[in-house]
Design a protein around this motif. Structure first.
Motif, mmCIF file in Angstrom:
data_model
loop_
_atom_site.group_PDB
_atom_site.id
_atom_site.type_symbol
_atom_site.label_atom_id
_atom_site.label_comp_id
_atom_site.label_asym_id
_atom_site.label_seq_id
_atom_site.Cartn_x
_atom_site.Cartn_y
_atom_site.Cartn_z
ATOM 1 N N THR A 1 51.513 29.515 61.779
ATOM 2 C CA THR A 1 51.361 27.891 62.093
ATOM 3 C C THR A 1 52.073 27.409 61.244
ATOM 4 O O THR A 1 52.554 26.285 61.279
ATOM 5 N N ALA A 2 51.627 27.068 59.426
ATOM 6 C CA ALA A 2 52.983 26.691 58.801
ATOM 7 C C ALA A 2 53.711 26.403 58.886
ATOM 8 O O ALA A 2 54.853 25.332 58.403
ATOM 9 N N ARG B 1 59.064 24.587 61.208
ATOM 10 C CA ARG B 1 60.306 24.556 61.321
ATOM 11 C C ARG B 1 60.141 23.089 62.813
ATOM 12 O O ARG B 1 61.962 22.497 63.240
ATOM 13 N N GLU B 2 59.517 22.242 63.004
ATOM 14 C CA GLU B 2 59.440 21.333 63.764
ATOM 15 C C GLU B 2 60.018 20.260 62.872
ATOM 16 O O GLU B 2 60.790 19.793 63.380
ATOM 17 N N ARG B 3 60.443 20.511 61.409
ATOM 18 C CA ARG B 3 61.383 19.566 60.702
ATOM 19 C C ARG B 3 62.428 19.581 60.633
ATOM 20 O O ARG B 3 63.761 19.393 60.375
ATOM 21 N N THR C 1 64.129 19.923 48.128
ATOM 22 C CA THR C 1 63.567 19.128 48.494
ATOM 23 C C THR C 1 63.832 19.545 49.814
ATOM 24 O O THR C 1 62.718 17.837 49.809
ATOM 25 N N GLU C 2 64.754 19.576 50.345
ATOM 26 C CA GLU C 2 64.105 19.067 51.823
ATOM 27 C C GLU C 2 62.605 20.308 52.702
ATOM 28 O O GLU C 2 62.348 19.253 53.184
ATOM 29 N N LEU C 3 62.230 20.468 51.836
ATOM 30 C CA LEU C 3 60.626 21.279 52.438
ATOM 31 C C LEU C 3 59.898 20.896 51.373
ATOM 32 O O LEU C 3 58.638 21.248 50.856
ATOM 33 N N GLY C 4 59.730 20.121 50.761
ATOM 34 C CA GLY C 4 59.085 18.896 49.940
ATOM 35 C C GLY C 4 59.109 19.561 48.121
ATOM 36 O O GLY C 4 57.986 19.646 47.866
ATOM 37 N N GLY C 5 59.987 20.424 47.928
ATOM 38 C CA GLY C 5 59.789 21.086 46.518
ATOM 39 C C GLY C 5 61.060 19.769 45.359
ATOM 40 O O GLY C 5 61.676 18.723 46.016
ATOM 41 N N HIS C 6 60.116 19.425 43.877
ATOM 42 C CA HIS C 6 60.656 18.783 43.301
ATOM 43 C C HIS C 6 60.810 19.336 41.581
ATOM 44 O O HIS C 6 60.681 19.643 41.201
ATOM 45 N N PRO D 1 64.214 29.869 61.893
ATOM 46 C CA PRO D 1 64.332 30.770 62.910
ATOM 47 C C PRO D 1 62.497 30.936 62.941
ATOM 48 O O PRO D 1 61.891 30.666 61.915
ATOM 49 N N GLU D 2 62.573 31.315 64.106
ATOM 50 C CA GLU D 2 60.868 32.020 63.958
ATOM 51 C C GLU D 2 60.629 33.210 63.166
ATOM 52 O O GLU D 2 61.771 33.610 63.252
#
Length: 207
Positions: free
Chosen positions: A13-14, A19-21, A110-115, A26-27
């Motif tokens: 689910t996470a 994937r929604e964003r 960074t697109e996924l929340g890293g920095h 891929p699945e």
């Protein structure tokens, strides 16, 4: 037999939330690994199969990561997702057989929340890895973190029973720093002196 189905469902689910964003992710098929989970998806071969069986890419989470808790699992998922984005977009993000992560990996993260911490030099072996996940990104994943925490708590007895084929726990020292990074080492090595975290600059202490 260990029942980790709730944990697997929570991880899936996470991933779906990411994937929604990021529709180019891929699945995946989620598994809990006890041997040596890679920090990348296990991709099918040219005919779309893994070990001869038709399947989507496999997201493996090591049981030790699960034991560390929900935050460690989310950080692993985001790390793997960063590799996946690089692959589908044709970005070369590693060298040295995948061990050294270059600046392109940190940028994609960074697109996924890293920095990557400002002013911090890359590791001499791993390069720009791991890229810390920001507090904002963790907050955005709040409901998924909570679901993972509940699933891990419910499966705690099964996690204890799982055998992991590396050095027995009694022969390892498990350490943790103030930014929640963890490591393990032999007791003789641990007794040689303080181990300082390169991210928060605090000493690793017994978990």
């Amino acid at each position: 037999m260990a029942d980790l189905s709730m944990i697997i469902a929570a991880v899936a689910t996470a991933w779906d939330a990411l994937r929604e964003r990021h529709r180019d992710l891929p699945e995946v098929s989620v598994v809990i690994d006890t041997t040596g989970a890679p920090h990348d998806l296990r991709w099918p071969d040219a005919d779309g199969k893994i070990h001869g069986v038709p399947t989507p890419p496999e997201l493996a989470v090591h049981v030790d990561t699960v034991r560390e808790g929900a935050k460690a699992v989310v950080e692993h998922v985001i790390h793997v997702a960063t590799h996946a984005l690089c692959r589908v977009r044709g970005v070369s993000e590693t060298s040295n057989r995948g061990r050294r992560h270059n600046k392109r990996f940190a940028t994609m993260a960074t697109e996924l929340g890293g920095h990557w911490p400002d002013g911090q030099k890359p590791d001499s072996v791993r390069g720009f890895s791991p890229v810390p996940v920001t507090d904002t990104a963790m907050a955005d994943m709040g409901q998924h973190v909570a679901a993972l925490e509940a699933a891990i708590d419910q499966a705690s007895a099964d996690l204890v029973d799982l055998a992991v084929p590396h050095a027995p726990a009694k022969n390892r020292v498990y350490l943790k720093c103030s930014c929640d990074r963890t490591l393990q080492m032999g007791p003789r090595v641990a007794a040689m002196g303080p181990v300082i975290c390169g991210v928060c600059h605090h000493e690793f202490t017994d978990r």
